[in-house]
Every structure is written in C-alpha cells, then in structure tokens.
Design an enzyme around this catalytic site. Structure first.
Site, PDB file in Angstrom:
ATOM      1  N   ASP A  47       1.034  -1.152  -0.398  1.00 17.45           N
ATOM      2  CA  ASP A  47      -0.140  -0.278   0.278  1.00 17.45           C
ATOM      3  C   ASP A  47       0.859   0.771   0.160  1.00 17.45           C
ATOM      4  O   ASP A  47       1.511   1.387   0.566  1.00 17.45           O
ATOM      5  CB  ASP A  47      -0.669  -0.329   1.143  1.00 17.45           C
ATOM      6  CG  ASP A  47      -2.125   1.286   1.220  1.00 17.45           C
ATOM      7  OD1 ASP A  47      -2.878   1.019   0.291  1.00 17.45           O
ATOM      8  OD2 ASP A  47      -1.536   2.004   2.241  1.00 17.45           O
ATOM      9  N   TYR A  52       3.033  10.088  -0.332  1.00 19.14           N
ATOM     10  CA  TYR A  52       3.976   9.332   1.116  1.00 19.14           C
ATOM     11  C   TYR A  52       5.455   9.747   0.385  1.00 19.14           C
ATOM     12  O   TYR A  52       6.417   9.498   0.473  1.00 19.14           O
ATOM     13  CB  TYR A  52       3.592   7.575   1.214  1.00 19.14           C
ATOM     14  CG  TYR A  52       2.486   7.437   1.510  1.00 19.14           C
ATOM     15  CD1 TYR A  52       1.343   8.225   2.285  1.00 19.14           C
ATOM     16  CD2 TYR A  52       1.937   5.873   1.803  1.00 19.14           C
ATOM     17  CE1 TYR A  52       0.004   7.914   2.770  1.00 19.14           C
ATOM     18  CE2 TYR A  52       1.260   5.711   2.361  1.00 19.14           C
ATOM     19  CZ  TYR A  52       0.320   6.069   2.768  1.00 19.14           C
ATOM     20  OH  TYR A  52      -1.220   5.719   3.127  1.00 19.14           O
ATOM     21  N   LYS A  77      -2.785   5.670  -4.326  1.00 15.33           N
ATOM     22  CA  LYS A  77      -4.125   7.111  -4.287  1.00 15.33           C
ATOM     23  C   LYS A  77      -3.710   8.268  -4.691  1.00 15.33           C
ATOM     24  O   LYS A  77      -2.438   8.996  -5.092  1.00 15.33           O
ATOM     25  CB  LYS A  77      -4.360   6.543  -2.624  1.00 15.33           C
ATOM     26  CG  LYS A  77      -3.794   6.107  -1.909  1.00 15.33           C
ATOM     27  CD  LYS A  77      -3.740   5.933  -0.356  1.00 15.33           C
ATOM     28  CE  LYS A  77      -3.902   4.604   0.208  1.00 15.33           C
ATOM     29  NZ  LYS A  77      -2.632   4.322   0.815  1.00 15.33           N
ATOM     30  N   HIS A 109      -7.732   9.223  -2.147  1.00 16.08           N
ATOM     31  CA  HIS A 109      -7.540   9.117  -0.541  1.00 16.08           C
ATOM     32  C   HIS A 109      -7.589   9.713   0.101  1.00 16.08           C
ATOM     33  O   HIS A 109      -8.133   9.022   0.977  1.00 16.08           O
ATOM     34  CB  HIS A 109      -5.592  10.608  -0.668  1.00 16.08           C
ATOM     35  CG  HIS A 109      -4.567   9.743   0.577  1.00 16.08           C
ATOM     36  ND1 HIS A 109      -3.693   9.411  -0.065  1.00 16.08           N
ATOM     37  CD2 HIS A 109      -4.913   9.230   1.693  1.00 16.08           C
ATOM     38  CE1 HIS A 109      -2.872   9.090   1.171  1.00 16.08           C
ATOM     39  NE2 HIS A 109      -2.867   8.896   1.386  1.00 16.08           N
TER      40      HIS A 109
HETATM   41  N1  LIG Z   1      -5.431   5.505   3.577  1.00 14.60           N
HETATM   42  C1  LIG Z   1      -5.215   6.819   4.440  1.00 14.60           C
HETATM   43  O1  LIG Z   1      -5.134   7.905   4.577  1.00 14.60           O
HETATM   44  C2  LIG Z   1      -4.838   6.090   5.859  1.00 14.60           C
HETATM   45  C3  LIG Z   1      -3.927   7.124   6.551  1.00 14.60           C
HETATM   46  C4  LIG Z   1      -2.701   6.232   7.975  1.00 14.60           C
HETATM   47  C5  LIG Z   1      -2.149   4.794   7.008  1.00 14.60           C
HETATM   48  N2  LIG Z   1      -2.486   4.905   5.903  1.00 14.60           N
HETATM   49  C6  LIG Z   1      -1.830   2.781   5.539  1.00 14.60           C
HETATM   50  O2  LIG Z   1      -1.447   2.120   6.839  1.00 14.60           O
HETATM   51  C7  LIG Z   1      -0.703   1.703   6.695  1.00 14.60           C
HETATM   52  C8  LIG Z   1      -0.622   1.123   8.443  1.00 14.60           C
HETATM   53  O3  LIG Z   1      -0.986   2.925   9.733  1.00 14.60           O
HETATM   54  P1  LIG Z   1      -0.127   3.183  10.293  1.00 14.60           P
HETATM   55  O4  LIG Z   1       1.536   3.637   9.374  1.00 14.60           O
HETATM   56  O5  LIG Z   1      -0.323   4.122  10.589  1.00 14.60           O
HETATM   57  O6  LIG Z   1       0.360   2.174  11.598  1.00 14.60           O
HETATM   58  P2  LIG Z   1       0.334   1.134  12.110  1.00 14.60           P
HETATM   59  O7  LIG Z   1       0.295  -0.160  11.194  1.00 14.60           O
HETATM   60  O8  LIG Z   1      -1.144   0.945  12.336  1.00 14.60           O
HETATM   61  O9  LIG Z   1       1.625   0.798  13.351  1.00 14.60           O
HETATM   62  C9  LIG Z   1       2.594   1.185  12.497  1.00 14.60           C
HETATM   63  C10 LIG Z   1       3.303   1.243  13.812  1.00 14.60           C
HETATM   64  O10 LIG Z   1       3.598   0.489  14.777  1.00 14.60           O
HETATM   65  C11 LIG Z   1       5.288  -0.408  15.287  1.00 14.60           C
HETATM   66  N3  LIG Z   1       4.659  -1.718  14.877  1.00 14.60           N
HETATM   67  C12 LIG Z   1       4.041  -2.343  13.752  1.00 14.60           C
HETATM   68  N4  LIG Z   1       4.713  -3.779  14.220  1.00 14.60           N
HETATM   69  C13 LIG Z   1       4.813  -4.011  15.320  1.00 14.60           C
HETATM   70  C14 LIG Z   1       4.810  -4.374  16.353  1.00 14.60           C
HETATM   71  N5  LIG Z   1       5.251  -6.713  16.102  1.00 14.60           N
HETATM   72  N6  LIG Z   1       5.250  -5.258  17.106  1.00 14.60           N
HETATM   73  C15 LIG Z   1       5.882  -3.737  18.119  1.00 14.60           C
HETATM   74  N7  LIG Z   1       5.459  -2.532  16.855  1.00 14.60           N
HETATM   75  C16 LIG Z   1       4.902  -2.648  15.514  1.00 14.60           C
HETATM   76  C17 LIG Z   1       6.007   0.093  13.853  1.00 14.60           C
HETATM   77  O11 LIG Z   1       6.554   0.884  14.260  1.00 14.60           O
HETATM   78  P3  LIG Z   1       8.169   0.114  13.570  1.00 14.60           P
HETATM   79  O12 LIG Z   1       7.929   0.786  11.864  1.00 14.60           O
HETATM   80  O13 LIG Z   1       9.332   1.367  14.571  1.00 14.60           O
HETATM   81  O14 LIG Z   1       8.699  -1.437  13.714  1.00 14.60           O
HETATM   82  C18 LIG Z   1       4.996   1.577  13.621  1.00 14.60           C
HETATM   83  O15 LIG Z   1       5.537   2.553  14.506  1.00 14.60           O
HETATM   84  C19 LIG Z   1      -0.186   2.962   6.813  1.00 14.60           C
HETATM   85  O16 LIG Z   1       1.285   2.810   6.538  1.00 14.60           O
HETATM   86  C20 LIG Z   1      -0.552   2.968   4.934  1.00 14.60           C
HETATM   87  O17 LIG Z   1      -0.241   1.988   4.009  1.00 14.60           O
HETATM   88  C21 LIG Z   1      -3.420   4.548   5.306  1.00 14.60           C
END
Ligand SMILES: NC(=O)c1ccc[n+]([C@@H]2O[C@H](COP(=O)([O-])OP(=O)(O)OC[C@H]3O[C@@H](n4cnc5c(N)ncnc54)[C@H](OP(=O)(O)O)[C@@H]3O)[C@@H](O)[C@H]2O)c1
Length: 272
Positions: A47, A52, A77, A109
C-alpha cells in the site's frame, strides 16, 4: 494456512491479498529496503500513495524482487488535495511513472484536502471518480476505490456515477471500529481496508490488550491484526523491522473467541 496465501475477492472478481504492507512515513530511500524485506517476508500486497513520496522506491523494490508483476498487488492513491477529472488523470500518470508499473487498485486518498478535513467536496470527488471510471473502463486499472469516505461521501458517488467503489480504506482498529462506515460498505459490497490496524503503534502498550494477547500466547500486534481480519477487514500493518514484518503475519495458530471479540469491539479508546 498462512494469511499470506489468503485473498479477498472484490465484487468485480479481482483477488486481493488479505494482508497488505503499509508504507506511510517510510521515506523513499528506505522504502526500497522495507518493501524488499516485506516481499522477502512473504507480503504480496503493498500500500503506497503519491502523497507518501515513496512510490519510486516501492516500484523499484517490486521490479528487482524477481517476482512476476502479477504476483504482487499494488495500491496507490490520488492525493487528497488533487481533485477533478483532468487533474486525477494527470496524477495517475505520475504514479504510473513513479512506480514504473500500473497499480492494481487506485483510491481517492480522502474526500477532502487534509487542511480542510470535513469540508464538502462531493461535487469535485464526482469529477475525480469519473476519471477513475475512465481508467477502469480503459483497462488501465483493475480496481478503483476510495479512502476515508463516509457513507454520505460514497452516496454522492453512487448518485452521480456508474461504478460502485470496490474498496474503502479507513482507520479501523480496536477502539476505533467506525461501525456506521463498515455497515454501509458491507451493504454495498465495498471491501473495508483497515488502515492503522495497530493505531499507528499507540495501542501496543495498552494493559488490557496485553492481557488478552497473553492469554492467546501472542503479541498485541498479532491480536490486533487477527481482530481486523475476524471483522472481515483487510489490515495494512506498517513496520520497518524485518522481524516485526514476519511477526505481523504469523497469526494462523489462534483465533479470537466470540467473547473476546465482544470485549475488543466494545473498547472505545482512540489510544491517543
Ligand atoms: N488512507 C489513509 O489515509 C491512511 C492513513 C494512515 C495509514 N494508512 C495506511 O495504513 C498503513 C498502516 O498504518 P500506520 O502506518 O498508521 O500504522 P500501524 O500499522 O497501525 O502501526 C505502525 C507502528 O507500529 C509499529 N509496529 C508495527 N508492527 C509492530 C510489532 N509487531 N511490534 C511492535 N511495534 C510494531 C511500527 O513501528 P516500526 O516501523 O518501528 O516497527 C509503527 O510505529 C500505513 O502505512 C498506510 O499504508 C492509510
């Protein structure tokens, strides 16, 4: 069976891997390494987004992975700030150039520019969506959808356009399950993609979640990803650590009981 080998089917018949690798906040230089690692860990769904600023690294990692293009599902997006028919087509071509390949799924997006969250841009979204329909009808993209769209935002597309979005990527995690959005999407066969399934990491230290996770012998991250799947959504966890990439997919050995699902569904914390 590993979650990495399981797929959802969008209502138009396109198969989409049940877990995706999120790349928000991964800078372009690092995106190459992280996506290379994610593919090595077995992810087949990435994704990204023009906003980004990492599509180039993502595309290069996929091209140099040795995998065939059709083995990897790519989502990108249209930036929230770019709206309108011509501008949407232009932005799509930029994404194509950055990735060096066509994405499989293309999303609007957000319904509003981030600086005017909640503003009414339904008319502009309809124009963007007509461009998406053209891309879809011309075979440039296999599936089209939206992100952060409320039922009313989607209804505006249903009222004025031909094609029902195939997916809506929304914030979805324990504490924030957006029931109204999910119910509307389910009713229209729109797949819900769960972004921030770990509440961007904020839920991981929660005591109650740790206790439940421990009772299954899993980590909180694994519990939260399993929760998203048991709710029928498609989780998009992000991490830049290889071990965590693997951990986040090792969830086939347990399932959350009905009573624990009820507890998790009832939690109202936003983990801010
Ligand atoms: N469409 C939109 O508007 C939108 C908005 C937000 C997000 N997204 C998408 O959704 C994806 C995920 O959301 P997100 O980036 O907000 O965060 P998330 O996946 O909810 O959480 C990521 C965080 O958790 C940590 N983490 C991940 N796996 C872990 C584990 N097994 N143990 C401990 N810590 C862990 C990561 O740290 P480290 O990287 O340091 O491991 C990072 O700080 C985004 O990357 C993006 O592709 C889309």
């Amino acid at each position: 069976m590993s979650i990495l080998n399981e797929n959802y089917t969008l209502y138009n018949g396109v198969s989409i891997p049940k877990i995706g690798f999120g790349t928000w906040q991964i800078p372009n230089e690092q995106a190459f390494t992280s996506v290379t690692d994610a593919l090595r860990a077995g992810y087949r769904h990435i994704d990204t987004a023009l906003a980004y600023d990492n599509e180039e690294g993502v595309g290069r990692a996929i091209r140099e992975s040795g995998l065939r293009r059709e083995e990897v599902f790519i989502t990108s997006k249209l930036p929230a700030e770019i709206k309108g028919y011509d501008k949407a087509l232009e932005a799509f071509e930029r994404t194509f150039r950055n990735l060096g390949t066509l994405p499989d799924l293309y999303l609007i997006h957000a319904p509003w520019p981030w600086a005017d969250k909640g503003g009414d841009y339904n008319a502009q979204n309809v124009q963007s969506w007509k461009a998406f329909e053209k891309l879809y009808n011309n075979g440039r993209i296999r599936a089209i959808g939206v992100s952060n769209f409320s039922p009313a935002n989607i209804q505006a597309l249903l009222d004025n356009c031909e094609i029902v979005p195939m997916a809506n990527q929304i914030a979805f995690h324990v504490g924030r399950t957006q029931e109204e959005y999910v119910a509307f999407c389910n009713k229209h066969n729109i797949l819900v993609e769960a972004y921030s399934p770990l509440a961007t990491g904020r839920a991981l230290g929660d005591k109650q979640l740790n206790k439940i996770a421990q009772s299954y012998g899993v980590s909180v991250a694994q519990l939260l990803i399993r929760f998203a799947l048991q709710r029928g959504t498609l989780p998009l966890p992000k991490t830049t650590t290889f071990e965590r990439m693997v951990e986040n997919t090792q969830i086939e050995k347990f399932s959350i009981s009905t009573s624990d699902m009820e507890i998790l569904n009832s939690i109202k914390s936003e983990y801010r």
